[in-house]
Structures are given as structure tokens and as C-alpha cells.
Design an enzyme around this catalytic site. Structure first.
Site, PDB file in Angstrom:
ATOM      1  N   ASN A  66     -14.932 -14.351  -3.331  1.00 55.62           N
ATOM      2  CA  ASN A  66     -15.329 -14.358  -1.922  1.00 55.62           C
ATOM      3  C   ASN A  66     -14.107 -14.014  -1.075  1.00 55.62           C
ATOM      4  OD1 ASN A  66     -16.221 -14.962   0.656  1.00 55.62           O
ATOM      5  ND2 ASN A  66     -16.334 -17.178   0.327  1.00 55.62           N
ATOM      6  N   TRP A  67     -14.081 -12.795  -0.585  1.00 56.51           N
ATOM      7  CA  TRP A  67     -12.906 -12.340   0.169  1.00 56.51           C
ATOM      8  C   TRP A  67     -12.863 -12.910   1.592  1.00 56.51           C
ATOM      9  CZ3 TRP A  67     -12.003  -6.385  -1.072  1.00 56.51           C
ATOM     10  CH2 TRP A  67     -11.598  -6.283  -2.412  1.00 56.51           C
ATOM     11  N   LYS A  68     -13.947 -13.495   2.042  1.00 60.21           N
ATOM     12  CA  LYS A  68     -14.036 -13.999   3.428  1.00 60.21           C
ATOM     13  C   LYS A  68     -13.661 -12.870   4.393  1.00 60.21           C
ATOM     14  CE  LYS A  68     -13.159 -18.527   1.581  1.00 60.21           C
ATOM     15  NZ  LYS A  68     -12.718 -19.897   1.772  1.00 60.21           N
TER      16      LYS A  68
ATOM     17  N   HIS B 132     -22.502 -21.362   2.856  1.00 61.62           N
ATOM     18  CA  HIS B 132     -21.066 -21.602   2.661  1.00 61.62           C
ATOM     19  C   HIS B 132     -20.591 -22.596   3.714  1.00 61.62           C
ATOM     20  CE1 HIS B 132     -16.759 -21.074   2.471  1.00 61.62           C
ATOM     21  NE2 HIS B 132     -16.930 -20.581   1.267  1.00 61.62           N
TER      22      HIS B 132
ATOM     23  N   GLU C 239     -18.054 -22.781   5.485  1.00 57.23           N
ATOM     24  CA  GLU C 239     -17.520 -22.191   6.725  1.00 57.23           C
ATOM     25  C   GLU C 239     -18.660 -21.755   7.644  1.00 57.23           C
ATOM     26  OE1 GLU C 239     -14.853 -19.401   4.831  1.00 57.23           O
ATOM     27  OE2 GLU C 239     -13.754 -21.125   4.038  1.00 57.23           O
TER      28      GLU C 239
ATOM     29  N   GLU D 181     -19.007 -26.661  -3.943  1.00 57.26           N
ATOM     30  CA  GLU D 181     -17.690 -26.465  -3.328  1.00 57.26           C
ATOM     31  C   GLU D 181     -17.358 -27.673  -2.455  1.00 57.26           C
ATOM     32  OE1 GLU D 181     -16.558 -22.069  -2.999  1.00 57.26           O
ATOM     33  OE2 GLU D 181     -17.819 -22.505  -1.287  1.00 57.26           O
TER      34      GLU D 181
ATOM     35  N   GLY E  85      -9.734 -23.811   0.247  1.00 57.48           N
ATOM     36  CA  GLY E  85      -8.584 -23.256   0.962  1.00 57.48           C
ATOM     37  C   GLY E  85      -7.448 -24.245   1.171  1.00 57.48           C
TER      38      GLY E  85
ATOM     39  N   SER F 124     -10.283 -23.863  -4.251  1.00 57.13           N
ATOM     40  CA  SER F 124      -8.912 -23.717  -4.766  1.00 57.13           C
ATOM     41  C   SER F 124      -8.863 -23.465  -6.273  1.00 57.13           C
ATOM     42  CB  SER F 124      -8.052 -24.927  -4.384  1.00 57.13           C
ATOM     43  OG  SER F 124      -7.965 -25.027  -2.971  1.00 57.13           O
TER      44      SER F 124
ATOM     45  N   GLY G  78     -12.032 -18.087  -3.591  1.00 56.21           N
ATOM     46  CA  GLY G  78     -11.639 -17.513  -2.301  1.00 56.21           C
ATOM     47  C   GLY G  78     -10.263 -16.893  -2.391  1.00 56.21           C
ATOM     48  N   GLY G  79      -9.244 -17.659  -1.994  1.00 58.49           N
ATOM     49  CA  GLY G  79      -7.874 -17.156  -1.910  1.00 58.49           C
ATOM     50  C   GLY G  79      -7.409 -16.372  -3.137  1.00 58.49           C
TER      51      GLY G  79
HETATM   52  P1  PGA Z   1     -10.774 -21.076  -1.969  1.00 60.60           P
HETATM   53  O1  PGA Z   1     -12.219 -20.719  -1.319  1.00 60.60           O
HETATM   54  O2  PGA Z   1     -10.850 -20.620  -3.402  1.00 60.60           O
HETATM   55  O3  PGA Z   1      -9.796 -20.314  -1.167  1.00 60.60           O
HETATM   56  O4  PGA Z   1     -10.626 -22.551  -1.869  1.00 60.60           O
HETATM   57  C1  PGA Z   1     -13.403 -20.909  -2.039  1.00 60.60           C
HETATM   58  C2  PGA Z   1     -14.587 -20.579  -1.162  1.00 60.60           C
HETATM   59  O5  PGA Z   1     -14.563 -20.874   0.031  1.00 60.60           O
HETATM   60  O6  PGA Z   1     -15.575 -20.010  -1.635  1.00 60.60           O
END
Ligand code: PGA
Length: 249
Positions: free
Chosen positions: A9-11, A94, A96, A166, A172, A211, A232-233
């Protein structure tokens, strides 16, 4: 046997250059047999990604979609538009989106239905906040999020959903759930679904997100109820993401 899925997930990150770097790396990469990998780039990169990933095992996912098919919804993107770019998966719920854009359980359900109606596989994200975990409410919160989304679907629709657990406090933050913590919640999700339909629960893919990185992925993915990751990251660095995919074998 459930097929492992690694989802990047590149956001709101990335570039055409990053799409091309992933295309080059994955065209040559040796992935473990039977592992599925999907990248979820921002909408403007879907076109380039579809073309660039054509010669790679990479599949495409979208980070969101509007519940409507078309119409006066400035700034929004529909499921049928995503299908035109070869998208197979769509994130719904998600944290966010839930927090920053106030998408509640009903909004999540509408998006889940919209994804299913055009043939996309929704990746339903669920997870508790730190406050909720500290108050001992993790399972209550997670199972509510799962049940409001899943209980109103037909079994055939439910079978196409992927669930990503999650924990909000792990997203993050660099603070990963321990394999035991993740396994406990994810086994709880599968047991809950099995109480209604054991066969469906056995086949459903559950991803861990929060993470996940090249260092901790192997141990997380070795848990019996963790069938993949939503990353994500670490999905923004080709080598790291490739290492995560390779540890799913
Ligand atoms: P993260 O994000 O790996 O940067 O914690 C995961 C996500 O939000 O899907």
C-alpha cells in the site's frame, strides 16, 4: 491451502519512476511458488503500473473507491473505472480512511459492496486503537468491524473478501504487533467466521498490517492464521518489499 498475498500500500507516495523500478525488479525476481503480490499505487499511477507490470507477476490494487458507479462526485473514482486499468483488489476501511476521512462502518460496507459488484476483491481493513487495546476491547472492536461488513453479504460474496488486521497503533509507527499478538486476534477473526461457516472461514485470507518489514515478516507470516501482509512504508523500497515477498515462501 490458502494462497499467500503480499499487498504493498503506497498510500499518497510514489512516482512513475518508482512504478518503473518495481517493474524492472519484479520482472527478474524469483518469488516463492504460489505467492501473490499486488501493488496499490495512487490512482494516477494505475495506467503506468498496468503497462509496466504486464511482464511481471505483480497485480494491481486500488486504495479506495466511491460506492457509486458514476455521477456528480467531484474528486472520486468508481470501481468500474478501476477495472479498466486491470485492478483486482480494493482496500476498504483502511484506518486512515476511517480516521482522516470519517468513513464509518456503513461507508465501509457501501464500498465493500461496490467493489464486489464490479468483480473486485475487497481487502477489508480492521483494527483497534491503542486506547481500545489498553481497555481490553480489541476483540470486541475488531469483530464488530468484521461483522458489520461480512454478516450482510451472501456466502459467495464473503468468499471473495480478504481481511487485513491492522492494529492502528502499529501502522506507520515502527511498533509491530508481536507474532503472538497478531496470531491471537487473527485466529479470533477466523473462529468468529467459522462459527457461521467453517468452510468459508478456512478458505478466507487474513493479512497482517502494521510496520511489517523485511526483518519481522518471516516470523509474522509463519503464524498459522496469517496468510500475507498489507505493507505500507516498507513497500516503497523495492529491495525491502521483495525480501518480504520472499519470506512468504
Ligand atoms: P505501515 O502501513 O506498514 O507503514 O505500518 C501499513 C498500512 O497502513 O497498510
Amino acid at each position: 491451502m490458502r494462497t499467500p498475498l503480499l499487498a504493498g500500500n503506497w498510500k499518497m507516495n510514489g512516482s512513475v519512476e518508482l512504478v518503473e523500478a518495481f517493474g524492472r525488479a519484479f520482472a527478474e525476481a524469483k518469488l516463492p511458488e504460489g505467492v501473490e503480490v499486488a501493488i496499490f499505487p495512487p490512482f494516477p499511477y494505475l495506467d503506468a503500473a498496468q503497462r509496466t507490470f504486464a511482464d511481471t507477476p505483480l497485480q494491481l490494487g486500488a486504495q479506495s473507491l466511491n460506492p457509486q458507479q458514476s455521477g456528480a462526485h467531484t474528486g472520486e473514482v468508481s470501481g468500474s473505472m478501476l477495472c479498466e486499468f486491470g485492478v483486482r483488489y480494493a482496500l476498504v476501511g483502511h484506518s486512515e480512511r476511517r480516521q482522516l476521512y470519517r468513513e464509518g462502518d456503513e461507508a465501509v460496507f457501501d464500498r465493500l459492496l461496490a467493489a464486489l459488484s464490479v468483480g473486485l476483491s475487497p481487502v477489508l481493513c480492521v483494527g483497534e486503537s491503542l486506547e481500545e487495546r489498553d481497555a481490553g476491547r480489541t476483540m470486541e472492536v475488531v469483530l464488530r468491524q468484521v461483522s458489520v461488513a461480512m454478516s450482510r453479504l451472501e456466502p459467495a460474496q464473503r468468499a471473495r473478501v480478504v481481511i487485513a488486521y491492522e492494529p492502528v497503533w502499529a501502522i506507520g509507527t515502527g511498533r509491530t504487533a508481536t507474532p503472538a499478538q497478531a496470531q491471537e486476534v487473527m485466529a479470533g477473526i477466523r473462529d468468529y467466521l467459522a462459527s457461521d461457516n467453517p468452510e468459508l472461514a478456512e478458505g478466507l485470507r487474513l493479512l497482517y498490517g502494521g510496520s511489517m518489514n523485511a526483518g519481522n515478516a518471516g516470523e509474522l507470516l509463519a503464524q498459522p492464521d496469517i496468510d500475507g501482509g498489507l505493507v505500507g512504508g516498507a513497500s516503497l523500497k523495492v529491495d525491502d518489499f521483495l525480501a518480504i515477498c520472499q519470506s512468504a515462501g
